[in-house]
Design an enzyme around this catalytic site. Structure first.
Site, PDB file in Angstrom:
ATOM      1  N   GLY A 235     -12.028 -11.236  -7.392  1.00 30.13           N
ATOM      2  CA  GLY A 235     -11.219 -10.666  -6.307  1.00 30.13           C
ATOM      3  C   GLY A 235     -12.147 -10.108  -5.239  1.00 30.13           C
TER       4      GLY A 235
ATOM      5  N   GLY B   2     -10.954  -9.458  -1.457  1.00 27.46           N
ATOM      6  CA  GLY B   2      -9.818  -8.570  -1.188  1.00 27.46           C
ATOM      7  C   GLY B   2     -10.245  -7.256  -0.553  1.00 27.46           C
ATOM      8  CD  GLN B   3      -7.357  -1.932   0.946  1.00 26.55           C
ATOM      9  OE1 GLN B   3      -6.684  -1.973  -0.075  1.00 26.55           O
ATOM     10  NE2 GLN B   3      -7.243  -0.960   1.826  1.00 26.55           N
TER      11      GLN B   3
ATOM     12  CG  ASP C 274     -10.850 -13.807  -3.887  1.00 25.03           C
ATOM     13  OD1 ASP C 274      -9.747 -14.377  -3.809  1.00 25.03           O
ATOM     14  OD2 ASP C 274     -10.995 -12.585  -3.724  1.00 25.03           O
ATOM     15  CB  ILE C 275      -7.565 -17.339  -5.691  1.00 26.42           C
ATOM     16  CG1 ILE C 275      -6.679 -18.565  -5.678  1.00 26.42           C
ATOM     17  CG2 ILE C 275      -6.970 -16.282  -4.784  1.00 26.42           C
ATOM     18  CD1 ILE C 275      -6.581 -19.223  -6.991  1.00 26.42           C
TER      19      ILE C 275
ATOM     20  CE1 TYR D 207      -0.665  -3.461  -8.729  1.00 23.02           C
ATOM     21  CE2 TYR D 207       0.260  -1.367  -8.015  1.00 23.02           C
ATOM     22  CZ  TYR D 207      -0.828  -2.203  -8.188  1.00 23.02           C
ATOM     23  OH  TYR D 207      -2.072  -1.768  -7.801  1.00 23.02           O
TER      24      TYR D 207
ATOM     25  CE  LYS E 275      -3.078  -2.776 -11.242  1.00 19.58           C
ATOM     26  NZ  LYS E 275      -4.379  -3.423 -11.449  1.00 19.58           N
TER      27      LYS E 275
ATOM     28  CB  ILE F 144      -7.612   2.199  -1.159  1.00 15.65           C
ATOM     29  CG1 ILE F 144      -7.696   2.865  -2.544  1.00 15.65           C
ATOM     30  CG2 ILE F 144      -9.001   2.094  -0.525  1.00 15.65           C
ATOM     31  CD1 ILE F 144      -8.512   2.143  -3.549  1.00 15.65           C
TER      32      ILE F 144
HETATM   33  C1  AKB Z   1       0.166  -0.599  -3.667  1.00 14.79           C
HETATM   34  O1  AKB Z   1       0.698  -0.008  -2.722  1.00 14.79           O
HETATM   35  O2  AKB Z   1       0.739  -1.454  -4.358  1.00 14.79           O
HETATM   36  C2  AKB Z   1      -1.244  -0.222  -4.030  1.00 14.79           C
HETATM   37  C3  AKB Z   1      -1.302   0.804  -5.116  1.00 14.79           C
HETATM   38  C4  AKB Z   1      -0.888   2.196  -4.850  1.00 14.79           C
HETATM   39  O3  AKB Z   1      -1.698   0.504  -6.207  1.00 14.79           O
HETATM   40  N1  AKB Z   1      -1.938   0.240  -2.879  1.00 14.79           N
END
Ligand code: AKB
Length: 307
Positions: free
Chosen positions: A9, A12-13, A33-34, A138, A142, A168
């Site tokens: 990755g 990415g950012q 990275d992809i 998500y 996580k 971030i």
């Molecule tokens: C998102 O907004 O999905 C990410 C996070 C807080 O993990 N920046």
């Protein structure tokens, strides 16, 4: 022998700035990275993050010691593509952990997120150990990943370390598909058009940090002696408490004509389920986490650099 590090990755950012920071420390960095920006002078691989055989090949060929697994589908996009999100976010982690168990590498960094917390988590000064019932795809991935990290550490002795990143904020590489992305977009729109239409309501507050603090935290955690690491799920990481109206107020100090409007969309519900502030005392005590860039400085840096 110098350490060789693989960043998955890498474009990415966070991955892109992590690669820069590692290279500045004279560490040999392999980027994967992809999607690769064409930079033939860099050692890089086109890699689908969940392709275990391709990953094993890179690890063996370059005798990689440490992997930073930064590839992930973020919160907003994951709501649209739940199965793809689960596959990418989980399979890539399980592959890296398995290869670490098989001794293809020594150390792993994997980012978790404040998204592990849910609507029934205490919103202010959220403790490390608390009610953790994420309500997003998500967040579920996580939280599951955190538990896998802890399992591989306890059962197989894998040295995997993790941070619950807040939002971030950075200007070099745009974030993509996150809920906190508004806090980056607002600066480029302020510079371009002096207007921003926020998809998050004015007072909605979430924890965020500037990129250099996120990178410092990541590298400090990875360099800390193993005996200092008391959390093997993922460390709470707090920082600045940011809302759209707060950012707008600070931007207006430098750009008095700036105007903000609000059209909340499906991302509002995601942001509403997350904490406003985080108790990160364990990270501070275990390995010295601290935030260097305050809100005022961050706004100035962003306005000076966002195109
Ligand atoms: C998102 O907004 O999905 C990410 C996070 C807080 O993990 N920046």
């Amino acid at each position: 022998m110098p350490t060789t590090v693989l960043v998955i990755g890498s474009e990415g950012q966070i991955g892109s700035e992590l690669c820069e920071a590692l290279s500045a420390k004279k560490i040999e960095v392999i980027r994967a990275d992809i999607k690769l920006e064409t930079a033939p002078e860099k050692l890089q691989y086109h890699l689908e993050a969940s392709d275990k055989d391709a990953l094993r090949y890179i690890l063996e060929k370059h005798k990689v010691e440490t992997v930073y697994l930064m590839a992930a589908m973020l919160s907003a996009t994951s709501e649209k593509f739940p199965e793809k999100a689960w596959h990418l976010n989980m399979q890539s982690l399980l592959n890296v952990l398995d290869l670490a168990k098989e001794k293809y590498l020594m150390k792993v960094f994997w980012p978790s997120s404040i998204a592990v917390f849910g609507p029934d988590t205490p919103k202010n000064n959220t403790p490390q150990e608390t009610i953790i019932n994420p309500s997003t795809v998500y967040g579920i991935s996580k939280r599951a990943g955190e538990l896998w990290c802890s399992y591989y550490h306890q059962v197989h002795g894998v040295d995997v370390r993790s941070l619950r990143y807040p939002g971030i904020i950075s200007h070099k590489t745009a974030p993509g598909g996150g809920t906190t992305d508004y806090a980056v977009e607002i600066f480029s729109q302020a510079n371009r058009t002096k207007q921003y239409n926020s998809f998050i309501k004015a007072p909605t507050t979430t924890p965020m940090i500037y990129m250099s603090d996120a990178i410092d935290a990541t590298l400090t955690l990875m360099n800390a002696p193993a005996e200092n690491i008391s959390i093997r799920t993922s460390y709470n990481l707090g920082g600045l408490m940011i809302s759209p109206e707060k950012l707008a107020k600070h931007i207006k100090k430098q750009l008095p004509d700036f105007e903000i409007s609000y059209t909340p969309d499906y991302r509002q519900k995601i942001a509403d389920s997350w904490p406003e502030s985080i108790d990160d005392r364990i990270a501070r005590n275990d390995w010295g986490y601290h935030v260097s860039v305050d809100l005022e400085q961050m706004v100035s840096i962003m306005l000076a650099n966002c195109l």
